[in-house]
Design an enzyme around this catalytic site. Structure first.
Site, PDB file in Angstrom:
ATOM      1  CB  CYS A  78      -0.896  -0.011   1.241  1.00 36.96           C
ATOM      2  SG  CYS A  78      -1.988   1.411   1.367  1.00 36.96           S
TER       3      CYS A  78
ATOM      4  CG  HIS B  47      -5.698  -2.012  -1.342  1.00 34.85           C
ATOM      5  ND1 HIS B  47      -4.674  -2.640  -0.677  1.00 34.85           N
ATOM      6  CD2 HIS B  47      -5.430  -0.687  -1.263  1.00 34.85           C
ATOM      7  CE1 HIS B  47      -3.831  -1.729  -0.205  1.00 34.85           C
ATOM      8  NE2 HIS B  47      -4.267  -0.536  -0.565  1.00 34.85           N
ATOM      9  CD  GLU B  48      -6.896   1.711  -3.977  1.00 34.26           C
ATOM     10  OE1 GLU B  48      -7.050   2.698  -3.241  1.00 34.26           O
ATOM     11  OE2 GLU B  48      -5.777   1.183  -4.163  1.00 34.26           O
TER      12      GLU B  48
ATOM     13  CG  HIS C 205      -7.290   2.921   1.122  1.00 37.99           C
ATOM     14  ND1 HIS C 205      -6.510   3.229   2.207  1.00 37.99           N
ATOM     15  CD2 HIS C 205      -6.470   2.298   0.236  1.00 37.99           C
ATOM     16  CE1 HIS C 205      -5.272   2.817   1.997  1.00 37.99           C
ATOM     17  NE2 HIS C 205      -5.223   2.235   0.812  1.00 37.99           N
TER      18      HIS C 205
END
Length: 167
Positions: A95, A137-138, A141
């Protein structure tokens, strides 16, 4: 527009659940352009808005294996609508907000997310492997999570130790 600085672990904006985009304004268009400029650099696959200090639900991607018109993009208000039960285990993930550290993270092999583009048109991003990992993953976030949160316990302990040593 221009590439923006990436916020790193310890910055509270990374732990903030991002707000939905309610209206596509010039500011939102500028955010999308900044996200694309920021992701369009060697070694980057995705950047979430909070990684550049903006708590709105948007992320950009850069996928070299896609057709030129689909290689770079930005999705607003992404929602994961499908994850496969089939998992990819043991692949290292990194990351930009946890620089220089890679740890094995289990993810769904396939993911699909739906949102809109800067014109307000429906946008779907889906795929296996890297695309699936990127989506998970995004969106993580945007929900205020870092990939290290989902590491298996012994790996997470090691990751946190290594992060503390670097800070």
């Amino acid at each position: 527009m221009s590439a923006r600085e990436i916020r790193v672990i310890g910055d509270p904006v990374l732990r903030t659940v991002c707000d939905p985009i309610r209206e596509i304004t010039e500011g939102v268009r500028a955010l999308a352009a900044n996200l694309i400029d920021t992701v369009d650099m060697e070694g980057r696959a995705g950047v979430a808005a909070n990684q550049i200090g903006v708590s709105l639900r948007a992320f950009s991607w850069s996928l070299d294996d896609r057709a030129p018109e689909d290689r770079l993009g930005c999705i607003l208000n992404p929602v994961i609508t499908e994850l496969s039960d089939d998992l990819i285990e043991g692949e290292d993930e990194g990351c930009l907000s946890v620089p220089g550290l890679w740890f094995p993270r289990t993810r769904a092999r396939f993911a699909r997310c739906e949102g809109i583009d800067v014109e307000g048109e429906e946008l779907v991003l889906e795929g296996e492997g890297l695309v699936a990992r990127l989506i998970q993953h995004e969106v993580g976030h945007l929900d205020g999570a870092l990939y290290i949160d989902g590491l298996e316990r012994p790996v997470r302990k090691r990751a946190l130790r290594e992060i503390r040593q670097r800070l």
